[in-house]
Design a protein around this motif. Structure first.
Motif, short mmCIF file in Angstrom:
data_model
loop_
_atom_site.label_atom_id
_atom_site.label_comp_id
_atom_site.label_asym_id
_atom_site.label_seq_id
_atom_site.Cartn_x
_atom_site.Cartn_y
_atom_site.Cartn_z
N LEU A 246 3.26 9.97 1.96
CA LEU A 246 4.18 8.83 2.10
C LEU A 246 4.75 8.79 3.51
O LEU A 246 4.85 7.72 4.13
CB LEU A 246 5.30 8.94 1.08
N LEU A 247 5.11 9.94 4.06
CA LEU A 247 5.67 9.98 5.41
C LEU A 247 4.66 9.48 6.43
O LEU A 247 5.00 8.64 7.28
CB LEU A 247 6.09 11.41 5.76
N TRP A 248 3.44 9.99 6.40
CA TRP A 248 2.45 9.56 7.41
C TRP A 248 2.24 8.05 7.35
O TRP A 248 2.16 7.39 8.40
CB TRP A 248 1.11 10.27 7.20
N GLY B 5 11.10 3.92 -2.76
CA GLY B 5 11.53 3.11 -3.90
C GLY B 5 10.42 2.36 -4.58
O GLY B 5 10.64 1.70 -5.61
N GLY B 6 9.22 2.41 -4.02
CA GLY B 6 8.07 1.79 -4.68
C GLY B 6 8.11 0.28 -4.76
O GLY B 6 7.41 -0.31 -5.58
N ASP C 139 0.83 -1.20 0.00
CA ASP C 139 0.00 0.00 0.00
C ASP C 139 0.87 1.26 0.00
O ASP C 139 0.53 2.26 -0.64
CB ASP C 139 -0.91 0.02 1.23
N ILE C 140 1.98 1.21 0.73
CA ILE C 140 2.85 2.38 0.79
C ILE C 140 3.69 2.48 -0.47
O ILE C 140 3.96 3.58 -0.96
CB ILE C 140 3.75 2.33 2.06
N PHE C 141 4.10 1.35 -1.02
CA PHE C 141 4.83 1.38 -2.29
C PHE C 141 4.05 2.16 -3.35
O PHE C 141 4.63 2.87 -4.17
CB PHE C 141 5.08 -0.03 -2.81
N ALA C 142 2.74 2.01 -3.34
CA ALA C 142 1.90 2.64 -4.37
C ALA C 142 1.92 4.16 -4.28
O ALA C 142 1.50 4.84 -5.22
CB ALA C 142 0.47 2.13 -4.25
N LEU C 143 2.40 4.71 -3.18
CA LEU C 143 2.45 6.16 -2.99
C LEU C 143 3.77 6.77 -3.44
O LEU C 143 3.91 8.00 -3.44
CB LEU C 143 2.25 6.49 -1.50
N SER C 144 4.71 5.95 -3.85
CA SER C 144 6.09 6.41 -4.01
C SER C 144 6.30 7.32 -5.21
O SER C 144 7.03 8.31 -5.11
CB SER C 144 7.03 5.21 -4.10
#
Length: 237
Positions: free
Chosen positions: A80-82, A156-157, A62-67
Protein backbone atom coordinates in the motif's frame (compact mmCIF):
# COMPACT_ATOMS: atom_id res chain seq x y z
CA UNK A 1 -1.66 33.06 16.40
CA UNK A 2 -4.59 31.41 18.15
CA UNK A 3 -6.18 28.41 16.49
CA UNK A 4 -8.96 29.42 14.11
CA UNK A 5 -12.36 28.10 15.31
CA UNK A 6 -13.63 25.53 12.86
CA UNK A 7 -16.99 27.29 12.81
CA UNK A 8 -15.21 30.17 11.06
CA UNK A 9 -13.71 27.93 8.35
CA UNK A 10 -16.12 27.73 5.44
CA UNK A 11 -16.23 25.93 2.12
CA UNK A 12 -16.53 28.57 -0.63
CA UNK A 13 -19.63 28.81 -2.79
CA UNK A 14 -17.47 28.00 -5.82
CA UNK A 15 -16.55 24.68 -4.20
CA UNK A 16 -20.17 23.86 -3.44
CA UNK A 17 -21.20 24.67 -6.99
CA UNK A 18 -18.43 22.60 -8.56
CA UNK A 19 -18.78 19.66 -6.18
CA UNK A 20 -22.50 19.42 -6.84
CA UNK A 21 -21.85 18.58 -10.47
CA UNK A 22 -19.04 16.04 -10.25
CA UNK A 23 -19.16 12.39 -11.21
CA UNK A 24 -17.68 10.78 -8.12
CA UNK A 25 -16.35 7.73 -9.93
CA UNK A 26 -14.48 9.86 -12.44
CA UNK A 27 -13.39 12.49 -9.89
CA UNK A 28 -12.15 10.03 -7.27
CA UNK A 29 -11.97 6.36 -8.21
CA UNK A 30 -10.71 6.90 -11.76
CA UNK A 31 -8.26 9.66 -10.79
CA UNK A 32 -5.17 8.16 -12.45
CA UNK A 33 -1.47 9.01 -12.34
CA UNK A 34 1.33 7.71 -14.56
CA UNK A 35 4.10 6.64 -12.19
CA UNK A 36 7.20 5.69 -14.21
CA UNK A 37 7.16 2.07 -13.10
CA UNK A 38 10.64 1.02 -14.38
CA UNK A 39 12.25 3.34 -11.85
CA UNK A 40 10.23 1.73 -9.07
CA UNK A 41 11.07 -1.79 -10.22
CA UNK A 42 14.80 -1.01 -10.21
CA UNK A 43 14.88 1.01 -7.00
CA UNK A 44 12.77 -1.39 -4.97
CA UNK A 45 14.96 -4.29 -6.16
CA UNK A 46 18.11 -2.42 -5.15
CA UNK A 47 16.75 -2.31 -1.60
CA UNK A 48 15.54 -5.92 -1.48
CA UNK A 49 11.85 -5.36 -2.24
CA UNK A 50 9.61 -6.73 -4.98
CA UNK A 51 7.81 -4.34 -7.29
CA UNK A 52 4.21 -4.59 -6.11
CA UNK A 53 2.85 -1.56 -7.94
CA UNK A 54 -0.50 -2.19 -9.57
CA UNK A 55 0.60 -0.83 -12.95
CA UNK A 56 2.30 1.91 -14.92
CA UNK A 57 -0.80 4.05 -14.47
CA UNK A 58 -2.39 3.85 -11.04
CA UNK A 59 -5.93 4.94 -10.15
CA UNK A 60 -7.16 5.75 -6.69
CA UNK A 61 -9.43 2.72 -7.03
CA UNK A 62 -6.43 0.45 -7.63
CA UNK A 63 -4.91 1.53 -4.32
CA UNK A 64 -8.21 1.30 -2.47
CA UNK A 65 -8.26 -2.40 -3.37
CA UNK A 66 -5.06 -2.93 -1.34
CA UNK A 67 -6.42 -1.47 1.89
CA UNK A 68 -8.02 -4.42 3.65
CA UNK A 69 -4.88 -6.52 3.48
CA UNK A 70 -2.73 -3.60 4.64
CA UNK A 71 -4.68 -3.29 7.88
CA UNK A 72 -3.96 -6.93 8.73
CA UNK A 73 -0.59 -7.79 7.17
CA UNK A 74 2.67 -5.80 7.48
CA UNK A 75 3.89 -6.98 4.06
CA UNK A 76 0.65 -5.79 2.47
CA UNK A 77 1.10 -2.46 4.26
CA UNK A 78 4.36 -1.99 2.35
CA UNK A 79 2.54 -2.68 -0.90
CA UNK A 80 0.00 0.00 0.00
CA UNK A 81 2.83 2.41 0.82
CA UNK A 82 4.68 1.90 -2.47
CA UNK A 83 1.51 2.43 -4.48
CA UNK A 84 0.50 5.50 -2.46
CA UNK A 85 3.95 7.04 -2.87
CA UNK A 86 4.07 6.30 -6.59
CA UNK A 87 0.60 7.74 -7.16
CA UNK A 88 1.39 10.76 -5.00
CA UNK A 89 4.61 11.66 -6.78
CA UNK A 90 3.84 10.61 -10.37
CA UNK A 91 6.81 11.08 -12.67
CA UNK A 92 8.63 13.13 -10.03
CA UNK A 93 10.74 11.16 -7.58
CA UNK A 94 10.21 13.54 -4.61
CA UNK A 95 12.69 11.85 -2.28
CA UNK A 96 11.20 8.39 -2.81
CA UNK A 97 14.61 6.72 -3.02
CA UNK A 98 15.41 7.99 0.48
CA UNK A 99 12.03 6.79 1.73
CA UNK A 100 12.57 3.32 0.30
CA UNK A 101 16.05 3.24 1.86
CA UNK A 102 14.63 4.26 5.23
CA UNK A 103 12.13 1.40 5.15
CA UNK A 104 14.85 -1.01 4.01
CA UNK A 105 17.01 -0.06 7.00
CA UNK A 106 14.38 -1.50 9.39
CA UNK A 107 11.87 -3.32 7.18
CA UNK A 108 10.05 -5.38 9.80
CA UNK A 109 9.60 -2.44 12.19
CA UNK A 110 8.52 -0.08 9.40
CA UNK A 111 6.03 -2.59 7.99
CA UNK A 112 4.54 -3.29 11.42
CA UNK A 113 4.17 0.43 12.10
CA UNK A 114 2.46 0.99 8.76
CA UNK A 115 0.09 -1.93 9.34
CA UNK A 116 -0.89 -0.51 12.72
CA UNK A 117 -1.41 2.95 11.24
CA UNK A 118 -3.58 1.53 8.46
CA UNK A 119 -5.83 -0.19 10.99
CA UNK A 120 -6.12 2.92 13.16
CA UNK A 121 -6.81 5.21 10.22
CA UNK A 122 -10.38 3.97 10.03
CA UNK A 123 -11.38 5.09 13.50
CA UNK A 124 -8.75 7.41 15.00
CA UNK A 125 -7.08 9.93 12.67
CA UNK A 126 -5.08 11.65 15.39
CA UNK A 127 -3.53 8.47 16.81
CA UNK A 128 -2.80 7.11 13.33
CA UNK A 129 -1.07 10.40 12.49
CA UNK A 130 0.91 10.37 15.75
CA UNK A 131 2.20 6.86 15.01
CA UNK A 132 3.86 8.13 11.85
CA UNK A 133 4.79 11.56 13.28
CA UNK A 134 5.70 11.03 16.97
CA UNK A 135 6.75 14.20 18.78
CA UNK A 136 6.44 16.02 15.44
CA UNK A 137 9.20 13.95 13.84
CA UNK A 138 8.94 11.40 11.06
CA UNK A 139 8.87 7.83 12.33
CA UNK A 140 10.18 6.70 8.93
CA UNK A 141 12.84 9.06 7.60
CA UNK A 142 11.61 11.14 4.69
CA UNK A 143 7.98 10.06 5.10
CA UNK A 144 6.46 13.31 6.26
CA UNK A 145 2.81 14.31 6.65
CA UNK A 146 2.21 15.30 3.03
CA UNK A 147 2.93 11.74 1.95
CA UNK A 148 1.99 9.61 4.93
CA UNK A 149 -1.49 11.19 4.97
CA UNK A 150 -1.86 9.79 1.46
CA UNK A 151 -1.13 6.39 2.95
CA UNK A 152 -3.64 6.92 5.77
CA UNK A 153 -6.21 8.04 3.23
CA UNK A 154 -5.80 5.03 0.96
CA UNK A 155 -5.95 2.71 3.98
CA UNK A 156 -9.67 3.53 4.11
CA UNK A 157 -10.37 1.58 0.95
CA UNK A 158 -12.38 4.35 -0.67
CA UNK A 159 -15.11 4.42 1.95
CA UNK A 160 -16.99 7.71 1.58
CA UNK A 161 -16.77 8.61 5.27
CA UNK A 162 -13.24 7.36 5.96
CA UNK A 163 -11.93 9.96 8.45
CA UNK A 164 -8.36 10.25 7.15
CA UNK A 165 -7.80 12.49 4.14
CA UNK A 166 -4.73 13.78 2.32
CA UNK A 167 -3.22 16.93 3.80
CA UNK A 168 -0.42 18.55 1.80
CA UNK A 169 0.72 22.07 0.98
CA UNK A 170 -1.87 22.58 -1.76
CA UNK A 171 -4.73 21.47 0.47
CA UNK A 172 -3.44 23.58 3.38
CA UNK A 173 -3.06 26.64 1.16
CA UNK A 174 -6.67 26.38 -0.04
CA UNK A 175 -7.89 25.90 3.53
CA UNK A 176 -5.91 28.92 4.63
CA UNK A 177 -6.60 31.33 1.76
CA UNK A 178 -9.95 30.21 0.35
CA UNK A 179 -11.69 28.84 3.45
CA UNK A 180 -10.45 31.10 6.24
CA UNK A 181 -8.35 28.70 8.32
CA UNK A 182 -5.85 31.47 9.03
CA UNK A 183 -3.87 29.63 11.73
CA UNK A 184 -3.11 26.57 9.58
CA UNK A 185 0.52 26.48 8.37
CA UNK A 186 1.57 24.98 5.04
CA UNK A 187 3.59 22.11 6.53
CA UNK A 188 4.62 20.44 9.78
CA UNK A 189 1.09 20.04 11.14
CA UNK A 190 0.50 18.84 14.67
CA UNK A 191 -1.62 15.72 15.14
CA UNK A 192 -4.29 17.94 16.69
CA UNK A 193 -4.45 19.95 13.47
CA UNK A 194 -4.92 16.75 11.49
CA UNK A 195 -7.76 15.72 13.78
CA UNK A 196 -9.37 19.14 13.33
CA UNK A 197 -9.02 18.75 9.57
CA UNK A 198 -10.77 15.38 9.73
CA UNK A 199 -13.51 16.90 11.86
CA UNK A 200 -13.90 19.80 9.43
CA UNK A 201 -14.32 17.55 6.40
CA UNK A 202 -16.95 15.56 8.28
CA UNK A 203 -18.79 18.76 9.22
CA UNK A 204 -18.79 20.00 5.64
CA UNK A 205 -19.92 16.65 4.25
CA UNK A 206 -22.92 16.66 6.59
CA UNK A 207 -23.77 20.36 6.35
CA UNK A 208 -23.71 20.49 2.58
CA UNK A 209 -25.03 16.97 1.90
CA UNK A 210 -21.91 16.01 0.00
CA UNK A 211 -21.32 12.38 -0.78
CA UNK A 212 -17.63 12.00 0.01
CA UNK A 213 -15.01 13.65 2.19
CA UNK A 214 -12.28 12.99 -0.38
CA UNK A 215 -14.20 14.93 -3.03
CA UNK A 216 -13.71 18.00 -0.85
CA UNK A 217 -10.03 17.15 -0.39
CA UNK A 218 -9.50 16.95 -4.14
CA UNK A 219 -11.28 20.26 -4.67
CA UNK A 220 -9.01 21.85 -2.06
CA UNK A 221 -5.94 20.35 -3.72
CA UNK A 222 -6.90 21.67 -7.16
CA UNK A 223 -7.71 25.10 -5.72
CA UNK A 224 -4.43 25.21 -3.82
CA UNK A 225 -2.41 24.53 -6.98
CA UNK A 226 -3.59 27.83 -8.46
CA UNK A 227 -3.29 29.89 -5.26
CA UNK A 228 -0.20 32.14 -4.93
CA UNK A 229 2.18 31.14 -2.15
CA UNK A 230 2.84 33.74 0.54
CA UNK A 231 4.63 33.44 3.85
CA UNK A 232 2.44 32.72 6.87
CA UNK A 233 3.01 33.01 10.60
CA UNK A 234 0.27 30.51 11.38
CA UNK A 235 0.17 28.25 14.37
CA UNK A 236 0.14 24.54 13.36
CA UNK A 237 -3.37 24.00 14.67
Amino acid sequence: MAATPLTEVRLPEQALSELSGINENQWIRDHAISVGRPWWTQTLAEHGFDDTLTGETIRRADIFALSDAAADDPAAALTLLWNALAWGSGDKRRNNKARIAAVAAHPEAAAALLQQAAALSRTDPQTAYELLYPRNRTAIAGLGPAFFTKYLYFAGGGEAHHPCAILDENVALALQKSCGWASLPLSGWLSTAYQRYATLLGMWTDQHHLGRRDSIERWLFEAGKTTPRRPTSGDPS
